[in-house]
Design an enzyme around this catalytic site. Sequence first.
Site, PDB file in Angstrom:
ATOM      1  N   TRP A  70       0.846  -1.201   0.000  1.00 37.53           N
ATOM      2  CA  TRP A  70       0.000   0.000   0.000  1.00 37.53           C
ATOM      3  C   TRP A  70       0.878   1.246   0.000  1.00 37.53           C
ATOM      4  O   TRP A  70       0.656   2.174  -0.785  1.00 37.53           O
ATOM      5  CB  TRP A  70      -0.937   0.011   1.221  1.00 37.53           C
ATOM      6  CG  TRP A  70      -2.144  -0.873   1.092  1.00 37.53           C
ATOM      7  CD1 TRP A  70      -2.253  -1.996   0.305  1.00 37.53           C
ATOM      8  CD2 TRP A  70      -3.414  -0.723   1.741  1.00 37.53           C
ATOM      9  NE1 TRP A  70      -3.507  -2.547   0.450  1.00 37.53           N
ATOM     10  CE2 TRP A  70      -4.234  -1.791   1.321  1.00 37.53           C
ATOM     11  CE3 TRP A  70      -3.925   0.205   2.649  1.00 37.53           C
ATOM     12  CZ2 TRP A  70      -5.555  -1.946   1.778  1.00 37.53           C
ATOM     13  CZ3 TRP A  70      -5.235   0.053   3.100  1.00 37.53           C
ATOM     14  CH2 TRP A  70      -6.039  -1.013   2.663  1.00 37.53           C
ATOM     15  N   ASP A  85       3.879  -0.986  11.402  1.00 31.91           N
ATOM     16  CA  ASP A  85       3.587  -2.429  11.432  1.00 31.91           C
ATOM     17  C   ASP A  85       4.358  -3.097  12.568  1.00 31.91           C
ATOM     18  O   ASP A  85       5.425  -2.636  12.978  1.00 31.91           O
ATOM     19  CB  ASP A  85       3.954  -3.106  10.100  1.00 31.91           C
ATOM     20  CG  ASP A  85       3.146  -4.391   9.884  1.00 31.91           C
ATOM     21  OD1 ASP A  85       2.241  -4.382   9.009  1.00 31.91           O
ATOM     22  OD2 ASP A  85       3.379  -5.396  10.589  1.00 31.91           O
ATOM     23  N   ASP A 126      -4.951  -1.638   6.895  1.00 35.37           N
ATOM     24  CA  ASP A 126      -5.151  -2.997   6.361  1.00 35.37           C
ATOM     25  C   ASP A 126      -4.909  -4.009   7.484  1.00 35.37           C
ATOM     26  O   ASP A 126      -4.711  -5.187   7.233  1.00 35.37           O
ATOM     27  CB  ASP A 126      -4.154  -3.215   5.200  1.00 35.37           C
ATOM     28  CG  ASP A 126      -4.585  -4.325   4.252  1.00 35.37           C
ATOM     29  OD1 ASP A 126      -5.758  -4.729   4.297  1.00 35.37           O
ATOM     30  OD2 ASP A 126      -3.745  -4.783   3.450  1.00 35.37           O
ATOM     31  N   LYS A 166      -9.865  -1.906   6.993  1.00 35.25           N
ATOM     32  CA  LYS A 166     -10.339  -3.251   6.690  1.00 35.25           C
ATOM     33  C   LYS A 166     -11.314  -3.705   7.772  1.00 35.25           C
ATOM     34  O   LYS A 166     -11.093  -3.479   8.955  1.00 35.25           O
ATOM     35  CB  LYS A 166      -9.146  -4.212   6.664  1.00 35.25           C
ATOM     36  CG  LYS A 166      -9.592  -5.557   6.152  1.00 35.25           C
ATOM     37  CD  LYS A 166      -8.700  -6.750   6.307  1.00 35.25           C
ATOM     38  CE  LYS A 166      -7.272  -6.766   6.307  1.00 35.25           C
ATOM     39  NZ  LYS A 166      -6.722  -7.461   5.133  1.00 35.25           N
TER      40      LYS A 166
END
Length: 218
Positions: A70, A85, A126, A166
Amino acid sequence: MLKQRVRNKHLTNSSKKWLQRQLNDKYVIQARNDGYRSRATFKIMEIQQKYSIINSNSVVLDLGASPGGWSQFVAPLCKHVIAVDLLEMQPLPNVDFIQGDFHSNETLDKIYKLINGRSIDVIISDMAPSTCGIPKIDHLRIVNLLEEVFTFAKQALSFGGALVAKTFQGGGSDILLKQLRSSFRKVSNFKPKSSRKESSELYVICKGFLGNIDQIQP
Ligand SMILES: C[S@@+](CC[C@H](N)C(=O)[O-])C[C@H]1O[C@@H](n2cnc3c(N)ncnc32)[C@H](O)[C@@H]1O
């Protein structure tokens, strides 16, 4: 095209199935051919094509960014990306990466330090919670994650900003959707073509942030 079969007797049946699906997936093949880090790139590409959430002035926060598909697509379109992350991510131009848990204060402090008093224009998430297979618990985990992203968005998003996150079919609680609808001009659910049909994953697209109504004094 001839379908590739996996015949490695050292692999479990589920690993063979996963590998076979990867080898034959048209988006995995296209991502490799186009030099993208993951097939997930095509999902944000479809979201951007349909909803135009990012422009050249946008500061974008990419949550659950690794391996970077992304961020890789978004970075050339916008002013700056902050990517977060739990896992490592290889560097990308125009992207500041924070390795850490989005839920931790340490990670949030690093995000605030990077934006340096400015607000974020677009949050894309996400992230998915780890699932345990018990539908009620998995449902709660998904709702909780979305709630946490929304709570952060209310503090950090610019007026008029966008949030893409998401979620899963049946994963958004009615209360949360109602709250999202009262905080954004438009809220839609979107299932990209590149999202696997058998997956219940979908994305909630919220445009036109109306400001943090929690902070408005009566
Ligand atoms: C589907 S992958 C993201 C793929 C990515 N969008 C791409 O295009 O390459 C989901 C990611 O969310 C990350 N993740 C899940 N929970 C997280 C958390 N609490 N904090 C930070 N990252 C998280 C996982 O480590 C995983 O790399």
